[in-house]
Design an enzyme around this catalytic site. Structure first.
Site, PDB file in Angstrom:
ATOM      1  NE  ARG A 145      -3.044  -3.886  -1.717  1.00  0.00           N
ATOM      2  CZ  ARG A 145      -2.410  -4.355  -0.186  1.00  0.00           C
ATOM      3  NH1 ARG A 145      -0.873  -4.549  -0.688  1.00  0.00           N
ATOM      4  NH2 ARG A 145      -2.326  -5.138   0.400  1.00  0.00           N
TER       5      ARG A 145
ATOM      6  CG  HIS B 278      -5.456  -8.696   1.549  1.00  0.00           C
ATOM      7  ND1 HIS B 278      -5.107  -9.842  -0.677  1.00  0.00           N
ATOM      8  CD2 HIS B 278      -5.235  -7.979   0.983  1.00  0.00           C
ATOM      9  CE1 HIS B 278      -5.443  -8.131  -0.848  1.00  0.00           C
ATOM     10  NE2 HIS B 278      -5.854  -7.603  -0.070  1.00  0.00           N
TER      11      HIS B 278
ATOM     12  NE  ARG C  89      -3.637  -1.864   2.472  1.00  0.00           N
ATOM     13  CZ  ARG C  89      -3.180  -3.319   3.139  1.00  0.00           C
ATOM     14  NH1 ARG C  89      -2.308  -3.668   4.075  1.00  0.00           N
ATOM     15  NH2 ARG C  89      -3.989  -4.811   3.764  1.00  0.00           N
TER      16      ARG C  89
END
Length: 374
Positions: free
Chosen positions: A332, A352, A225
């Site tokens: 991303r 994630h 990010r």
């Protein structure tokens, strides 16, 4: 002595008079409660500033007294506290949660705008008198502006406001008018990047400060990010891994510097080496030319990376007709799609917790072609 007519005094409680001997104008402020006059000298602007500040403080005191009276009435007669009174307590609860590490700073900041909106629109109403219609009106205002994501945030935060109120016993169990409203649909309008478009924007960034292209390479090769990329330091590299504590999730991730993006023909080690230059800096992304707001070698903020990327994208000459132009964050998704094609575990790379979230990044939103095998 009467106030000279040529002075148009519009600040409540502020008066002026002229000294007949010196012909100078002097200013006074009348206390709204005692009626006593206080001299403020002959500086008009300073006198106005003092009077305005005094009026503001008196108004604040009166408002606080009103809220205290309402709260005592609520306690003595079993009536609901006002929205403003509860929001003050709610913010304190969130500050304590932030201090204890229960929520992230960005989560706390996200709550501020909906809270202040709720306070502004419904502050003097009783907390338990608010209905779903009142909440729906606030949400609808954002939907009409096309800010559907913000509409979702307002609903989410106000649901939490009433959950906390239930826990504190300020509303009846199960009473949550925000929960009764319809969840706003937020279809993503932003277009995805494909690799050729990315290469075009990368070429357009050639004339920008060196950190712009470096940030784009880091975005693709690491898949991280924006905030995490901006915080990377050379000291984060040890044992042949780049170590990242993700700002959003707190996940600790160690990426091998040998990780290679085949489509770019570059490893993470090569990208980091490219970021090393003659400028002495602990930051992998750093300022190359001193400006009024930033020093040579200093860190590059997330907002600066975003703006510089957007300028390069707009200079590229590319047009996106199906939706809004892709942002820095869309790299991303591109990174995920490139690495998945290589067989890399992209769920771990992106950090994630579940595969469903990773799969959302894999969706190219109609950019690619479905190839029929024969």
């Amino acid at each position: 002595m009467a106030r000279p007519r040529k002075y148009n005094v519009t600040v409540q409680g502020l008066f002026c008079s002229t000294d007949a001997r010196t012909n100078k104008v002097y200013w006074r402020y009348k206390h709204p409660i005692t009626g006593k006059f206080h001299g403020l000298g002959d500086d008009k602007e300073e006198a106005k500033a003092i009077a305005i500040e005094a009026n503001g403080r008196f108004a604040e005191q009166q408002t606080n007294q009103l809220f205290k009276i309402k709260e005592r009435v609520s306690e003595n007669f079993g009536l609901s506290i006002t929205v403003t009174t509860w929001l003050d307590r709610y913010i304190k609860i969130q500050e304590d949660r932030l201090k204890d590490g229960e929520i992230k700073l960005n989560t706390f900041k996200q709550k501020i705008t909906p809270i202040e909106l709720f306070r502004r629109e419904c502050g003097l109403m009783e907390l338990q008198s608010i209905g779903a219609k009142d909440i729906a009106r606030l949400i609808e205002n954002y939907k009409k502006k096309g800010q559907r994501r913000m509409a979702q945030v307002v609903r989410m935060v106000l649901i939490d406001v009433y959950k906390e109120a239930q826990h504190a016993g300020e509303v009846k169990p199960g009473y949550n008018p925000a929960l009764a409203t319809k969840q706003p649909n937020n279809k993503v309008q932003r277009e995805r990047f494909n690799l050729e478009e990315w290469r075009t924007v990368f070429a357009a960034a050639e004339t920008s400060q060196r950190y712009v292209q470096n940030s784009m390479l880091l975005a693709i090769v690491t898949g991280q990010r924006l905030g995490d990329i901006a915080r990377m330091k050379f000291s984060d590299v040890w044992d042949d891994h780049l170590h990242i504590i993700q700002e959003k999730t707190g996940m600790k991730l160690a990426i091998p510097v040998a990780l290679r993006c085949d489509e770019l023909s570059m490893t993470l080690k090569e990208v980091i080496s490219r970021c090393r230059d003659r400028i002495i800096s602990p930051h992998i992304l750093h300022i190359h030319h001193t400006t009024g707001l930033a020093k040579r070698g200093g860190p590059v903020s997330s907002s600066s990376i975003t703006m510089a990327f957007s300028r390069a994208r707009d200079r590229s000459g590319l047009k996106w007709t199906e939706g809004t132009p892709p942002t820095f964050h869309e790299q991303r998704s591109l990174s995920e799609r490139l690495y998945r094609a290589q067989g890399v575990d992209t769920q771990k790379l992106l950090g994630h917790k579940n595969q469903d979230m990773t799969d959302k990044y894999n969706d190219d939103r109609g950019k690619g072609w479905v190839v029929l095998a024969v």
